[in-house]
Design a protein around this motif. Structure first.
Motif, mmCIF file in Angstrom:
data_model
loop_
_atom_site.group_PDB
_atom_site.id
_atom_site.type_symbol
_atom_site.label_atom_id
_atom_site.label_comp_id
_atom_site.label_asym_id
_atom_site.label_seq_id
_atom_site.Cartn_x
_atom_site.Cartn_y
_atom_site.Cartn_z
ATOM 1 N N THR A 122 0.852 -1.187 0.000
ATOM 2 C CA THR A 122 0.000 0.000 0.000
ATOM 3 C C THR A 122 0.892 1.244 0.000
ATOM 4 O O THR A 122 2.121 1.154 0.164
ATOM 5 C CB THR A 122 -0.879 0.028 1.257
ATOM 6 O OG1 THR A 122 -0.024 0.136 2.423
ATOM 7 C CG2 THR A 122 -1.714 -1.243 1.370
ATOM 8 N N LEU A 123 0.275 2.414 -0.154
ATOM 9 C CA LEU A 123 1.046 3.653 -0.139
ATOM 10 C C LEU A 123 1.795 3.806 1.182
ATOM 11 O O LEU A 123 2.969 4.202 1.198
ATOM 12 C CB LEU A 123 0.126 4.854 -0.374
ATOM 13 C CG LEU A 123 0.789 6.235 -0.298
ATOM 14 C CD1 LEU A 123 1.943 6.346 -1.286
ATOM 15 C CD2 LEU A 123 -0.245 7.332 -0.555
ATOM 16 N N LEU A 124 1.141 3.480 2.285
ATOM 17 C CA LEU A 124 1.791 3.580 3.593
ATOM 18 C C LEU A 124 2.995 2.644 3.662
ATOM 19 O O LEU A 124 4.073 3.025 4.156
ATOM 20 C CB LEU A 124 0.787 3.235 4.703
ATOM 21 C CG LEU A 124 1.276 3.421 6.145
ATOM 22 C CD1 LEU A 124 1.625 4.877 6.394
ATOM 23 C CD2 LEU A 124 0.220 2.948 7.131
ATOM 24 N N GLU A 125 2.832 1.434 3.151
ATOM 25 C CA GLU A 125 3.940 0.473 3.151
ATOM 26 C C GLU A 125 5.047 0.922 2.207
ATOM 27 O O GLU A 125 6.238 0.737 2.503
ATOM 28 C CB GLU A 125 3.417 -0.909 2.756
ATOM 29 C CG GLU A 125 2.529 -1.555 3.807
ATOM 30 C CD GLU A 125 1.788 -2.779 3.288
ATOM 31 O OE1 GLU A 125 1.368 -3.608 4.129
ATOM 32 O OE2 GLU A 125 1.614 -2.923 2.052
ATOM 33 N N GLN A 126 4.670 1.522 1.097
ATOM 34 C CA GLN A 126 5.681 2.021 0.168
ATOM 35 C C GLN A 126 6.500 3.138 0.803
ATOM 36 O O GLN A 126 7.721 3.197 0.642
ATOM 37 C CB GLN A 126 5.012 2.524 -1.116
ATOM 38 C CG GLN A 126 4.454 1.411 -1.986
ATOM 39 C CD GLN A 126 3.899 1.918 -3.311
ATOM 40 O OE1 GLN A 126 4.304 2.969 -3.802
ATOM 41 N NE2 GLN A 126 2.956 1.178 -3.887
#
Length: 303
Positions: A139-143
């Motif tokens: 996800t964007l947060l994980e990225q």
């Protein structure tokens, strides 16, 4: 500091002269917590570093790195701490933000640390690089988190991952823009390919890219928004400025080319904020409609 706090500060500096670093750090830590005094903060970092508490020392630096860029001794201490903690890209970014007067000697410290790490921590670097390659899987947060982890890589390894990540269609463009801007700030002189928001591939050399905020078109749009709203509607002005900030991240590093008519860009942006539907009558309307969709998707991903 009040009189009692100043007394404790003098006690800590006396302990430092006696090389009783741990005891000095304990006193300074309390003082920093109470006063947030920049001088005490710098002394705390010195004491922690001398006591081999490198992780805690760097943690204090990262709360406000600007406190340590005012003189060569403090800047060198920060770079050595970042190298000690294998925060290599952060070290280069810190150096780039500092004085050009001592940039070269600090870069030598960073480069020497990177070369040593390539041998000493080879497996760790390979694992971090592997995770960087797969940045687009999350996800964007994980990225965002994987990118922060990738900033621990030496520059040569970071560039290896970058060449793949910038062309990965599953990597959020905010991440790509962050990478390109970071490489611009540290002056990386190499040609890179990146997949942009229009799904076309472009080339860029970070070292030759201008500061986007210095682009005449960007400055003109900001000026027009300020002229129309700054003195008449502070809330709407803030909203428009924030919307433009987001647009510019997605447009990076091509904002100067896309914003062909700054006056129309400002007009369409304000109209969109007022809820008007955008079509494709002009390139500006088409671009802003695309950007609104990207920003809307971003807001949903951040929930």
């Amino acid at each position: 500091m009040n009189e009692e706090q100043a007394k404790r500060y003098r006690q800590a500096t006396t302990l430092m002269k006696q090389e009783k670093w741990g005891r000095a750090a304990d006193i300074l830590d309390d003082l920093v917590e109470e006063t947030a005094d920049p001088v005490a903060t710098r002394q705390l970092v010195r004491a922690l570093a001398a006591d081999h508490q490198y992780v805690q020392a760097l943690s204090n630096v990262l709360e406000d790195p600007n406190l340590f860029g005012t003189d060569k001794e403090s800047a060198e201490l920060v770079v050595r701490l970042m190298v000690q903690n294998q925060r290599f890209m952060l070290a280069r970014l810190f150096i780039a933000n500092g004085s050009a007067e001592w940039r070269n000697p600090l870069l030598m410290i960073a480069k020497d640390g990177e070369q040593a790490a390539q041998v000493k921590y080879r497996q760790t670097i390979q694992q971090r690089l592997k995770e960087f390659y797969h940045l687009g899987d999350g996800t964007l947060l994980e990225q965002r988190q994987r990118l922060m982890d990738a900033y621990d890589l030496p520059l040569t390894s970071f560039l290896l991952g970058t060449r793949f990540v910038l062309r990965d269609p599953f990597v959020n463009y905010l991440i790509k823009a962050d990478i390109i801007e970071s490489l611009r700030r540290i002056g990386v002189d190499t040609q890179l390919s990146y997949l942009w928001i229009d799904n076309n591939e472009y080339q860029a050399n970070p070292a030759t890219l201008p500061d986007q905020e210095a682009e005449p078109a960007v400055k003109a749009v900001r000026s027009m928004i300020a002229k129309r709203l700054a003195d008449s509607d502070a809330i709407r002005y803030q909203m428009a400025s924030q919307q433009l900030d987001l647009q510019l991240i997605f447009l990076y590093p091509r904002a100067g080319e896309v914003i062909a008519d700054p006056n129309e860009w400002a007009t369409v942006l304000l109209a969109a904020l007022d809820g008007q539907q955008l079509g494709d009558a002009t390139p500006t309307q088409s671009w802003q409609r695309r950007l609104m969709s990207l920003i809307s998707t971003l807001a949903q991903n951040d929930k």
